[in-house]
Design an enzyme around this catalytic site. Structure first.
Site, short mmCIF file in Angstrom:
data_model
loop_
_atom_site.label_atom_id
_atom_site.label_comp_id
_atom_site.label_asym_id
_atom_site.label_seq_id
_atom_site.Cartn_x
_atom_site.Cartn_y
_atom_site.Cartn_z
N HIS A 1 0.87 -1.18 0.00
CA HIS A 1 0.00 0.00 0.00
C HIS A 1 0.91 1.23 0.00
O HIS A 1 2.01 1.18 0.55
CB HIS A 1 -0.84 -0.05 1.28
CG HIS A 1 -1.90 0.98 1.40
ND1 HIS A 1 -1.64 2.27 1.79
CD2 HIS A 1 -3.23 0.92 1.20
CE1 HIS A 1 -2.78 2.95 1.84
NE2 HIS A 1 -3.76 2.16 1.48
N ASP B 1 3.26 -4.32 7.82
CA ASP B 1 2.02 -3.58 7.70
C ASP B 1 0.88 -4.55 8.02
O ASP B 1 0.56 -5.43 7.22
CB ASP B 1 1.90 -3.03 6.26
CG ASP B 1 0.57 -2.34 6.01
OD1 ASP B 1 -0.34 -2.46 6.86
OD2 ASP B 1 0.44 -1.70 4.95
N GLN C 1 -4.30 -5.17 7.19
CA GLN C 1 -5.31 -6.11 6.72
C GLN C 1 -5.18 -7.49 7.36
O GLN C 1 -5.91 -8.40 6.99
CB GLN C 1 -5.23 -6.25 5.18
CG GLN C 1 -5.40 -4.96 4.41
CD GLN C 1 -6.83 -4.38 4.50
OE1 GLN C 1 -7.76 -5.04 4.98
NE2 GLN C 1 -6.99 -3.16 4.05
N LYS D 1 -10.28 -0.33 10.94
CA LYS D 1 -10.48 -1.52 10.09
C LYS D 1 -10.81 -2.74 10.93
O LYS D 1 -11.00 -3.82 10.40
CB LYS D 1 -9.21 -1.80 9.26
CG LYS D 1 -8.91 -0.74 8.19
CD LYS D 1 -7.76 -1.20 7.35
CE LYS D 1 -7.07 -0.10 6.58
NZ LYS D 1 -7.86 0.43 5.47
N CYS E 1 -4.81 2.44 -3.56
CA CYS E 1 -3.54 2.97 -3.04
C CYS E 1 -2.40 1.99 -3.29
O CYS E 1 -1.48 1.85 -2.46
CB CYS E 1 -3.63 3.32 -1.55
SG CYS E 1 -4.87 4.55 -1.19
#
Ligand code: C6P
Length: 417
Positions: free
Chosen positions: A131, A208, A211, A234, A374
């Site tokens: 991302h 990261d 997700q 999220k 993104c």
């Protein structure tokens, strides 16, 4: 098929009922098929109530007041930190820095650890599926320091090319950053293995977790990652809440990110000294209510059980992949096997523009995202300008997927006419 039954003690119909926004129907009496949780999730009543309760009963600035209300607000804020630590199995709540979102967490590492430890000629390894939030901050750092950036390639089936990673590791990078789960392909990357390889090569790792942390059990100690960033919004929590996990010894060696109140030990006109971590990285008045809401989201997810969350999404992803195969001219990107992917499904539908697909789905009260997500370098790799993306969470069921398929067939019919 899982989604409408009671499974391993989880009543998924009841779970859906916990989300007030999903109770609404449109003018035609259709419920919302919300398939955009990868962008931001919906919030259960428990989280909304926790935030409201904070403002009704506890609102005060923290770590400053000597009165009861402020002490209660401080206690609740710090309790939320412990809950976040427990959620990802951090060794200590001191390893949890509250930030606004994943983006801020990654920028914090780039601007503090990065500025101190990355120098001219150093190599920073990113990936082609990152991302922009886990790419641009490193580009900025590389430009400032004269460091080099290289991106691990993505294979045709949407996975990281680990042979290429090993080639880059042989160059002795200072830093290896990657997404645990791709927000565009859904690919679950072998994070533990990548971290191990990176450490063997002497690199520090930034994962990261935007997700992954909301959707599956993530144990930062088992992962052994040096930093993991994720967003509260999220994972059923409020917007404005996020976490940077960092190993204590690394955080302790880092200079502050922003200067201001709350992050100092002693200030004089001549200079200042810094507070211990994590306060050192939380300058100014934090988003106290949002952090408390994040704590409530953590409790809610733990009530379901993260293994159950993952299993629900894996099964529903499998169902969705199967149903989408029925749609002619539909190309799904990413791994074919639901075991290897999270509940994120990006696709193109013939030569119908992704935004047109999303607009027609919207007419069916099906909410999806369209665009480059993104991830412009990844879109270039896939040879597309945009995809339509459906993403799943605890409140989705087979009916949502069926509605998606009906909407896609309608889009085809409209464009065929
Ligand atoms: N992806 C999506 O629709 P923030 O905006 O800071 O909470 O999260 C940034 C981010 C970082 N990494 C990954 C893998 C992400 O998916 C995101 C956010 C959203 O895919 C908004 S672009």
């Amino acid at each position: 098929m899982v989604t409408t039954s009671i499974e391993k003690g989880v009543d998924w119909v009841r779970v859906r009922g916990d989300f007030p926004i999903l109770g609404a129907v449109d003018a035609q009496g259709r419920r919302l098929a919300f398939l955009d949780s990868a962008a931001s999730s919906q919030k259960p009543a428990r989280v909304i109530e926790a935030v409201e309760r904070y403002y009704r009963e506890t609102n005060a600035n923290i770590h400053r007041g000597v009165y009861d209300l402020s002490e209660r607000a401080t206690a609740q804020y710090e309790a939320a930190r412990h809950m976040a630590a427990d959620f990802v199995n951090a060794r200590s709540a001191r390893e949890i820095v509250f930030v606004r979102n994943t983006t801020e967490g990654i920028n914090l590492v780039a601007q503090t650890w990065g500025r101190r430890n990355v120098g001219a000629g150093d190599l920073i390894v990113v990936t082609t599926m990152d991302h922009h939030s886990n790419l641009v901050p490193w580009q900025m750092l590389a430009e400032e320091k004269g460091a080099r950036l290289a991106a691990v390639r993505v294979t045709d089936d949407g996975k990281l090319d680990l042979d290429h990673l090993k080639e880059l590791l042989a160059q002795g990078p200072r830093l290896v950053v990657f997404p645990h789960v791709s927000n565009s392909l859904g690919t679950i990357n072998p994070a533990k293995e990548i971290v191990r390889l990176a450490h063997e090569a002497g690199a520090v790792t930034v994962v990261d977790g935007a997700q992954s942390v909301p959707h599956m059990p993530v144990d930062v100690q088992a992962l052994d990652a040096d930093f993991v960033a994720f967003s509260g919004h999220k994972m059923l929590g409020p917007m404005g809440s996020g976490v940077l996990y960092g190993k204590l010894e690394l955080l302790e060696g880092m200079p502050p990110f922003m200067g201001g109140g709350g992050m100092i030990r002693k200030v004089s006109i001549e200079g200042s000294t810094w507070a211990d971590v994590p306060a050192r990285f939380e300058a100014g008045t934090p988003a106290v209510g949002d952090a408390i809401g994040l704590g409530a989201a953590v409790e809610y997810l733990q009530g379901i059980g993260m293994t159950n969350v993952r299993e629900h999404e894996r099964a529903l992803t499998g169902y969705a992949l199967e149903r989408l195969r029925e749609v002619p001219e539909l190309t799904v990107y990413g791994p074919e096997d639901a075991e290897e992917r999270a509940g994120v499904i990006s696709f193109t539908l013939g030569d119908i523009h992704a935004h047109d697909v999303a607009a027609i789905l919207n007419e069916e009260n099906v909410a999806v995202r369209a665009g480059h997500h993104c991830c412009q370098p990844l879109m270039e790799r896939l040879g597309v300008v945009a995809t339509t993306r459906a993403s799943l969470y605890v409140y989705n069921d087979e009916e949502d997927v069926d509605r998606l398929v009906v909407g896609l067939r309608r889009a085809q019919a409209i464009f065929a006419a």
